[in-house]
Design an enzyme around this catalytic site. Structure first.
Site: not given
Ligand SMILES: O=P(O)(O)OC[C@H]1O[C@](O)(CO)[C@@H](O)[C@@H]1O
Length: 565
Positions: A213, A219, A273-274, A360, A391, A516
């Site tokens: 987003k 990462e 995002g979620r 979240e 199990h 972060k």
């Molecule tokens: O789509 P992006 O901006 O890379 O963010 C990834 C994820 O990181 C967060 O901001 C925090 O973990 C989530 O809400 C989001 O889904």
């Protein structure tokens, strides 16, 4: 209720608190004996059947919860969401994931602009791109058609699409459309995940979709640069335009990264995002794998629940009832966890997706107006498909802690199997457990029953099940793309209902920021120590010694290294 007042100060909340004692005096064994109660505690929509009779609740509890919904102005809050009001007030954003699956002629405004045409213009672009890609007309740098897709993203840019992909993989119609293709995901910044995601793939026939987003997530950006290097080292720098595409709200950064803006697929800040699996975040990779028509069915399923949620009366509204019952379990009965137990291996990634969606969204400590909450919100979500979970952790659920369970079953298996001579089909074997477990939890087994079975005296305490453990059962007629969309939407709205009742903002996530920023301080230290031999400083004793130990065999890399498996 004044805007800064808390829901726990209302008469309706207090009435529920006062009602807890009466419920605690009951046992599900007795509540289940009342057939009229059980009949009343069900709801149905398009063949999806919810049975919540095994909740520690009576019809009076439900009436009181419906009154709580009124006190929390649930109807108005849902209306505000569908109207595009900026209910995510800490980020000044609308919350319009429902617009992502609305029909072409729907009108849903954000900032006075109907967003539906924009949504459909991106979907049309995805449809066209995925058709070109799947037909083999889109060729890579060496002229070969691309059959493999690696979707790079984390959190909401990963878990929802992974859930849907995993669920579609064994649906016969979707599987037929995906023949000869692979869709993989790269989420973790762990280089081991890079190695896994590209193992046995050839860059020549692989398309990388960078999904973020913000296009700033550390990462995802490192993983994207790593796969860019993987492509360039094998095919040269000119290959990037044919082998990398992107999904983002930040098209400026996509361009700066080196991805052709024509191959970037937009979404908008009003998609959390979620809650983004129905945007290009999920629709693009899933369309590349299964074709747009399958994904459209998934979107239509989600939309059907949006309509049900928006228009059904609360006493028949599946997401509303589920949300209210979760509030009852967490805030009044004091159960902090929820187990998500699909009796379907295809739903193995449902629980990980719901973990982010729920935790979240609703893991908050203050009200939407910033007032410290005197009660807990959110629950600890976890789960595993049945019967595997049986199990593993069910022991604790049966005789240890009380954990309300969601049992999810499917009437018609995606993959029927029957062996001539066996007592039942394989799916019936699975579903025997789906029907048995909720009763085992509700009824338990008494010492009297054990005595009558002549169980040795010393084993009676060990073999006693107290029962009275709540669960609900959700039975879906089948599990095609349509029902997968319905299931997703049911959980999205249920979680929003919980947040609306608790009076929190379920659409921001400030709690992920602190970790972060501390990681960036550590990153700076690791760079300084590895490259310039700088001593570790500025951390507490514990972190300093851990860092010193980690840095001890310090041999900095001086050239690019890619995974070897
Ligand atoms: O789509 P992006 O901006 O890379 O963010 C990834 C994820 O990181 C967060 O901001 C925090 O973990 C989530 O809400 C989001 O889904």
């Amino acid at each position: 209720m004044a805007s800064s007042a808390l829901i726990c100060d209302t008469e309706q909340w207090k009435a529920l608190q006062a009602h807890v004692g009466a419920i605690q005096k009951t046992h599900l064994r007795d509540l289940m004996a009342d057939a009229d109660r059980c009949k009343a505690m069900t709801a149905e929509f398009e063949g999806i059947f919810l049975d919540y009779s095994r909740q520690q609740a009576t019809r009076e509890t439900i009436e009181k919860l419906l009154k709580l919904a009124e006190a929390a102005k649930l109807k108005e809050k849902i209306e505000k969401m569908f109207k595009g009001e900026k209910i995510n007030s800490t980020e000044n954003r609308s919350v319009l994931h429902v617009a992502l699956r609305a029909p072409r002629d729907a009108v849903i405004n954000s900032d006075g602009v109907n967003v539906v045409p924009e949504v459909w213009s991106v979907k049309d672009k995805i449809k066209q791109f995925s058709e070109t890609f799947r037909s083999g007309s889109w060729v890579g740098a060496t002229g070969k058609a691309l059959t493999n897709v690696v979707s790079v993203g984390i959190g909401g840019s990963f878990l929802g699409p992974l859930f849907v992909h995993t669920a579609l993989q064994t649906d016969p119609e979707a599987a037929e459309c995906a023949k000869g293709r692979q869709l993989r995901f790269l989420a973790n910044v762990d280089p081991v995940d890079v190695a896994r995601s590209i193992k046995d793939l050839d860059p020549e026939t692989t398309l990388v979709v960078v999904v973020s987003k913000t296009f700033t997530t550390a990462e995802t950006m490192l993983n994207a640069r790593t796969l860019k290097e993987w492509i360039i080292s094998s095919l040269g720098p000119q290959a990037v335009s044919k082998h990398m595409i992107a999904v983002s709200t930040n098209l400026k950064l996509v361009k700066e990264f080196g991805i052709d803006p024509n191959n970037a697929f937009a979404f908008w800040d009003w998609v959390g995002g979620r809650y983004s699996v129905c945007s290009a975040v999920g629709v693009l990779p899933l369309s590349l794998q299964y074709g747009f028509p399958i994904v459209q069915k998934f979107l239509e399923g989600a939309s059907s629940i949006d309509n049900h949620f928006h228009s059904s009366s609360f006493d028949k509204n599946i997401p509303v009832l589920l949300g209210l019952l979760s509030v009852w379990n967490v805030s009044f009965l004091g159960y902090p966890a929820r187990a998500i137990l699909p009796y379907s291996q295809a739903l193995e990634k449902l629980a990980p997706h719901i973990q982010q969606l729920s935790m979240e969204s609703n893991g908050k400590g203050v009200s939407i107006d910033g007032v410290q909450l005197p009660f807990e919100t959110g629950e600890i979500d976890f789960g595993e498909p049945g019967t595997n979970g049986q199990h593993s952790f069910y022991q604790l659920i049966h005789q240890g802690r009380v954990i309300p369970c969601d049992f999810i079953g499917i009437v018609k298996s995606q993959q029927p199997v029957y062996l001539k001579g066996e007592t039942v089909s394989n799916h019936d074997e699975l579903m025997s457990n789906f029907f048995a477990q909720p009763d085992a939890l509700a009824y338990g087994k008494t010492p009297e029953q054990l005595h009558s079975e002549k169980v040795p005296e010393h084993l009676i305490p060990h073999k006693t099940f107290k029962g009275n453990r709540p669960s609900l059962s959700l039975l879906l007629p089948q599990l095609s793309a349509y029902e997968i969309g319905q299931l997703l939407s049911i959980y999205e709205h249920r979680i929003a209902v919980q947040g609306f009742i608790w009076g929190i903002n379920s659409f921001d996530q400030w709690g992920v920021e602190l970790g972060k920023s501390l990681a960036s301080q550590v990153r700076k230290q690791l760079h300084g120590s590895r490259m310039e031999g700088k001593p570790v400083e500025g951390f507490n004793h514990s972190t300093s010694s851990l860092l010193a130990r980690y840095l001890a065999p310090s041999t900095p890399f001086d050239s690019t290294v890619l995974p070897k498996v």
